[in-house]
Design a protein around this motif. Structure first.
Motif, mmCIF file in Angstrom:
data_model
loop_
_atom_site.group_PDB
_atom_site.id
_atom_site.type_symbol
_atom_site.label_atom_id
_atom_site.label_comp_id
_atom_site.label_asym_id
_atom_site.label_seq_id
_atom_site.Cartn_x
_atom_site.Cartn_y
_atom_site.Cartn_z
ATOM 1 N N ASP A 56 -9.151 1.586 -0.543
ATOM 2 C CA ASP A 56 -9.359 2.577 -1.606
ATOM 3 C C ASP A 56 -10.266 3.733 -1.202
ATOM 4 O OD1 ASP A 56 -7.624 1.416 -3.327
ATOM 5 O OD2 ASP A 56 -9.128 0.601 -4.682
ATOM 6 N N ALA A 57 -11.102 3.548 -0.198
ATOM 7 C CA ALA A 57 -12.004 4.616 0.221
ATOM 8 C C ALA A 57 -11.254 5.733 0.956
ATOM 9 C CB ALA A 57 -13.098 4.049 1.111
ATOM 10 N N ASP A 58 -10.061 5.459 1.393
ATOM 11 C CA ASP A 58 -9.270 6.422 2.157
ATOM 12 C C ASP A 58 -8.471 7.308 1.197
ATOM 13 O OD1 ASP A 58 -7.572 7.785 3.862
ATOM 14 O OD2 ASP A 58 -7.133 6.033 5.101
ATOM 15 N N THR A 59 -9.114 8.381 0.739
ATOM 16 C CA THR A 59 -8.482 9.241 -0.277
ATOM 17 C C THR A 59 -7.236 9.941 0.254
ATOM 18 O OG1 THR A 59 -10.029 11.018 0.264
ATOM 19 C CG2 THR A 59 -10.576 9.629 -1.627
ATOM 20 N N PHE A 61 -5.065 8.736 2.355
ATOM 21 C CA PHE A 61 -3.998 7.744 2.279
ATOM 22 C C PHE A 61 -3.506 7.570 0.844
ATOM 23 C CE2 PHE A 61 -2.826 3.325 1.374
ATOM 24 C CZ PHE A 61 -1.686 3.225 2.153
ATOM 25 N N LEU A 62 -4.448 7.439 -0.091
ATOM 26 C CA LEU A 62 -4.075 7.237 -1.494
ATOM 27 C C LEU A 62 -3.313 8.445 -2.047
ATOM 28 C CD1 LEU A 62 -7.245 5.420 -2.844
ATOM 29 C CD2 LEU A 62 -5.024 4.424 -2.261
ATOM 30 N N THR A 63 -3.678 9.632 -1.607
ATOM 31 C CA THR A 63 -2.950 10.840 -2.015
ATOM 32 C C THR A 63 -1.518 10.788 -1.503
ATOM 33 O OG1 THR A 63 -4.990 12.127 -2.020
ATOM 34 C CG2 THR A 63 -2.936 13.367 -1.883
ATOM 35 N N GLU A 64 -1.369 10.351 -0.260
ATOM 36 C CA GLU A 64 -0.028 10.224 0.323
ATOM 37 C C GLU A 64 0.817 9.224 -0.471
ATOM 38 O OE1 GLU A 64 1.946 9.449 4.714
ATOM 39 O OE2 GLU A 64 0.030 8.492 4.263
ATOM 40 N N ILE A 65 0.225 8.105 -0.845
ATOM 41 C CA ILE A 65 0.928 7.088 -1.627
ATOM 42 C C ILE A 65 1.346 7.658 -2.984
ATOM 43 C CG2 ILE A 65 0.660 4.858 -2.827
ATOM 44 C CD1 ILE A 65 1.087 4.602 0.209
ATOM 45 N N MET A 66 0.427 8.390 -3.628
ATOM 46 C CA MET A 66 0.746 8.996 -4.926
ATOM 47 C C MET A 66 1.908 9.987 -4.797
ATOM 48 S SD MET A 66 -3.001 9.517 -6.757
ATOM 49 C CE MET A 66 -2.528 11.138 -7.230
ATOM 50 N N LEU A 108 -10.885 -7.543 13.223
ATOM 51 C CA LEU A 108 -10.245 -8.137 12.049
ATOM 52 C C LEU A 108 -10.438 -7.307 10.788
ATOM 53 C CD1 LEU A 108 -11.036 -11.911 12.681
ATOM 54 C CD2 LEU A 108 -9.045 -10.566 13.397
ATOM 55 N N GLN A 109 -11.578 -6.616 10.669
ATOM 56 C CA GLN A 109 -11.791 -5.786 9.476
ATOM 57 C C GLN A 109 -10.848 -4.580 9.478
ATOM 58 O OE1 GLN A 109 -13.454 -6.775 6.756
ATOM 59 N NE2 GLN A 109 -13.647 -8.632 7.988
ATOM 60 N N GLU A 110 -10.610 -4.004 10.636
ATOM 61 C CA GLU A 110 -9.642 -2.901 10.735
ATOM 62 C C GLU A 110 -8.237 -3.415 10.436
ATOM 63 O OE1 GLU A 110 -8.130 0.990 11.404
ATOM 64 O OE2 GLU A 110 -10.093 0.211 10.865
ATOM 65 N N ALA A 111 -7.901 -4.587 10.972
ATOM 66 C CA ALA A 111 -6.592 -5.180 10.694
ATOM 67 C C ALA A 111 -6.426 -5.407 9.200
ATOM 68 C CB ALA A 111 -6.429 -6.500 11.459
ATOM 69 N N LYS A 112 -7.483 -5.878 8.554
ATOM 70 C CA LYS A 112 -7.435 -6.132 7.112
ATOM 71 C C LYS A 112 -7.183 -4.834 6.345
ATOM 72 C CE LYS A 112 -10.105 -8.275 3.404
ATOM 73 N NZ LYS A 112 -11.334 -8.978 3.035
ATOM 74 N N LYS A 113 -7.869 -3.766 6.726
ATOM 75 C CA LYS A 113 -7.698 -2.479 6.060
ATOM 76 C C LYS A 113 -6.264 -1.953 6.261
ATOM 77 C CE LYS A 113 -10.399 0.724 7.588
ATOM 78 N NZ LYS A 113 -11.360 1.784 7.912
ATOM 79 N N LEU A 114 -5.746 -2.087 7.470
ATOM 80 C CA LEU A 114 -4.383 -1.630 7.759
ATOM 81 C C LEU A 114 -3.341 -2.463 7.009
ATOM 82 C CD1 LEU A 114 -4.913 -1.014 11.560
ATOM 83 C CD2 LEU A 114 -4.404 0.752 9.860
#
Length: 135
Positions: A56-59, A61-66, A108-114
């Protein structure tokens, strides 16, 4: 008495075989899909389950999804649906490569975010499939 023991043993073996066949099919399907495979690998490493809020912190990305969601909602032609489908597939392939690299680095944290991002694209793919299905 022996004949009934033989049938019982055969029925027991068949049940055992069916159970294991089902498990093997489920495992195969899990490993076949990059998203479910990644989620399973995180689970094996003891990482908490992936939530869509993990990215959610990746605005950007979220804009692209919207934008893709809006395109799907407004699409009236087959051409726009095809274009959107191609975009979704390309993004999923990119994310799959990035997740693979993150696992290779043991990040693993990057994998989780991806993987959280991949969940968004999986949802978009489902919406697209529903939109393409004849009413």
């Amino acid at each position: 008495m022996l004949a009934s023991d033989g049938r019982f043993k055969q029925a027991k073996e068949q049940h055992y075989s069916e159970q294991h066949s089902s498990l093997i099919n489920k495992a195969y399907q899990t490993l076949l899909n990059p998203l479910s495979r990644g989620l399973y690998l995180l689970e094996l490493k003891g990482v908490e389950p992936v939530q869509e809020t993990d990215c959610d912190a990746d605005t950007e990305f979220l804009t692209e999804i919207m934008e893709i969601n809006e395109k799907l909602a407004e699409s009236k032609t087959e051409d726009i649906l095809e274009e959107t489908e191609t975009l979704i597939k390309v993004k999923q392939e990119e994310l799959t490569k990035e997740v693979t690299a993150a696992f290779e680095r043991d990040d693993l944290q990057e994998a989780k975010k991806l993987l959280a991002k991949m969940k968004y694209f999986a949802n978009l793919e489902d919406k697209l499939k529903n939109k393409k299905m004849p009413s």
